[in-house]
Design a protein around this motif. Structure first.
Motif, PDB file in Angstrom:
ATOM      1  N   PRO A 101       0.838  -1.199   0.000  1.00  0.00           N
ATOM      2  CA  PRO A 101       0.000   0.000   0.000  1.00  0.00           C
ATOM      3  C   PRO A 101       0.875   1.252   0.000  1.00  0.00           C
ATOM      4  N   PRO A 102       0.352   2.349  -0.439  1.00  0.00           N
ATOM      5  CA  PRO A 102       1.138   3.588  -0.486  1.00  0.00           C
ATOM      6  C   PRO A 102       1.676   3.967   0.903  1.00  0.00           C
ATOM      7  N   GLY A 103       2.964   4.304   0.956  1.00  0.00           N
ATOM      8  CA  GLY A 103       3.586   4.740   2.192  1.00  0.00           C
ATOM      9  C   GLY A 103       4.132   3.620   3.061  1.00  0.00           C
ATOM     10  N   ARG A 132       9.527  -3.363   3.972  1.00  0.00           N
ATOM     11  CA  ARG A 132       8.549  -2.569   4.703  1.00  0.00           C
ATOM     12  C   ARG A 132       8.957  -2.343   6.163  1.00  0.00           C
ATOM     13  N   GLY A 133      10.047  -2.923   6.584  1.00  0.00           N
ATOM     14  CA  GLY A 133      10.473  -2.764   7.965  1.00  0.00           C
ATOM     15  C   GLY A 133      11.336  -1.530   8.160  1.00  0.00           C
TER      16      GLY A 133
END
Length: 497
Positions: A101-103, A132-133
């Motif tokens: 997802p965005p961000g 994503r971490g």
């Protein structure tokens, strides 16, 4: 010291802290091991996932990625297993396609070193980067090379424990696993603490009993040690430190009890000594006073012969008082350490001959024989000459006064253990059995005996014993056939003598 600070309570407190620390460390290690086990299982089960995705020919087209096919495949995988996150990487590890997802994407590149280790067959689990971490701990992943027209186009990189998995795992841990772990730790700690308290109480029970024995000794005195002996002997059985402490305390109590009995005996002997000395002084003083009073009251009626006889008796009683006073003074100096032996080397045989000369006239007057029995080649002794002369004088004077007319007094000298053994014997009546036990400890006054106060102060043998004790020697009364009283003692030889 405060009541709570007993040894068992302090041990229990230390044990509780150590137990909680061990439980915490054990729980942390267990959770960590479980996590690693879970990662390894997931990575093994999903090892072919990336290869299956890479085998999909629709992902690539001659001009590059088929974005529609990639998005459709990613959406299907995320719907089937929300915990996985799929990325397409170029040969340098940059992310070429993803469905975050965005961000949510924090990194645009993945380290290729873990990828190469996994493809090279490294032991599982192998942790790689999490795009994503925020960084830090890696994630288990599945990876497979992506080829187009026979050339490397990058990698299919699948993170097997993504954001959704972490959120769910954190929630479950907070609501279930952590609670279970804490309850387990608390239960184990409680059971261990109870067991430790019981064990410490059993271990420290001998110490408490020893403490109670010491307190009873402090309040009740020496009498309590006699009652505590069986219990202390039971506590001293074993090889541990507490048993050794109990044994040491038992030996100490026995030594104290023996010393106390000895002090009690010495005190009793000292009381008897004072009583006997007072009795021995009172007799000649009463006699002296009586004769002097008679001389004063009957001075005009007494004949010259009667006056002379009364004066001679009074003079004799005066001599006895003077001799006893001198012996008491001498014994006091010996008892309290005022006199110290000044040792010198001399021939004991010569001293015996000198002492014999002092008693020749007294022996002849009683028709007694002084017999020296001196072995040849005697070693030189090391002792205080004046004190040893006093010993021989007392023994010979005592023997002469208590040996009947025509009797014999013998002094025997023999070499023994590098020194000289001395034996003084006579042919008198000997010493009654009831007087022998305390012969050298206190004066014994008994009419008709060798220690009759009418002829002796009763302190001669006591003084002899004290003098020989100062010379690290002792005197004893021995039984010998055809002899009266037989006394033996030994003097050490002089070095190089």
């Amino acid at each position: 010291m405060m009541a709570w600070a007993t040894l068992s309570r302090r041990l229990s407190a230390v044990f509780a802290v150590l137990l909680l620390a061990c439980c915490g460390a054990s729980a942390w290690l267990q959770m960590r091991a479980n996590g690693q086990h879970e990662q390894e299982v997931i990575q093994r089960l999903s090892s072919g996932l990336a290869a299956h995705i890479a085998g999909n020919s629709e992902l690539m087209r001659p001009g590059g990625l088929n974005q529609d096919a990639v998005k459709d495949l990613f959406d299907k995988l995320m719907a089937v297993n929300p915990s996985v996150e799929v990325y397409l990487l170029d040969p340098e590890g940059r992310i070429a396609a993803q469905a975050a997802p965005p961000g949510h994407l924090k990194h645009d590149k993945v380290d290729l070193a873990p990828i190469r280790r996994l493809l090279g067959g490294a032991p599982l689990p192998v942790l790689g980067d999490d795009p994503r971490g925020e960084g830090g701990a890696g994630k288990v992943f599945s990876v497979a090379p992506l080829r187009v027209d026979g050339r490397d186009a990058g990698f299919v990189y699948v993170v097997l424990q993504g954001e959704d998995h972490d959120a769910l795992a954190a929630n479950v841990a907070a609501n279930n696993v952590l609670r279970t772990t804490l309850w387990s730790m608390g239960l184990v700690a409680l059971l261990g603490l109870l067991a430790g308290l019981a064990a410490f109480r059993l271990i420290t029970r001998p110490l408490r009993e020893l403490t109670a024995a010491v307190k009873r000794f402090e309040t009740e005195g020496i009498a309590s040690l006699e009652h505590e002996t069986p219990r202390l002997e039971r506590l001293s059985r074993g090889n541990d430190e507490i048993a050794q402490l109990g044994e040491a305390f038992t030996q100490m109590t026995r030594r104290i009890a023996e010393q106390w009995r000895e002090l009690t005996l010495q005190d009793q002997q000292r009381r008897e000594l004072f009583a006997n000395i007072s009795h021995d002084l009172r007799t000649p003083l009463t006699s002296l006073h009586g004769y002097l009073e008679t001389l004063l009251l009957k001075a005009g009626t007494l004949s010259e012969e009667e006056r002379r006889r009364y004066l001679e008796i009074a003079l004799g009683q005066s001599r006895k008082v003077g001799r006893l006073a001198q012996e008491v003074f001498e014994l006091a100096r010996l008892e309290y350490g005022v006199v110290k032996p000044e040792k010198e080397s001399f021939a004991l045989a010569d001293l015996v001959q000198d002492v014999f000369q002092k008693f020749e006239l007294a022996a002849e007057a009683r028709h007694q024989q002084l017999k020296p029995d001196i072995a040849p080649g005697l070693p030189v002794v090391s002792a205080d000459l004046g004190m040893i002369e006093r010993v021989l004088t007392n023994l010979l004077d005592n023997a002469i006064r208590h040996t009947p007319a025509g009797g014999q007094i013998e002094v025997q000298l023999r070499a023994q253990n590098g020194g000289v053994a001395v034996q003084v014997s006579d042919t008198g009546p000997g010493i009654p059995g009831e007087l022998q036990k305390a012969l050298f400890m206190r004066p014994v006054f008994m009419s008709g005996s060798r220690t009759d106060s009418a002829s002796s102060g009763g302190l001669g043998l006591v003084i002899v014993k004290r003098i020989l004790q100062l010379h690290d020697s002792d005197i004893r009364l021995v039984q010998q056939a055809d002899k009266g009283a037989v006394f033996r003692f030994q003097l050490g030889g002089a070095l190089g003598g």
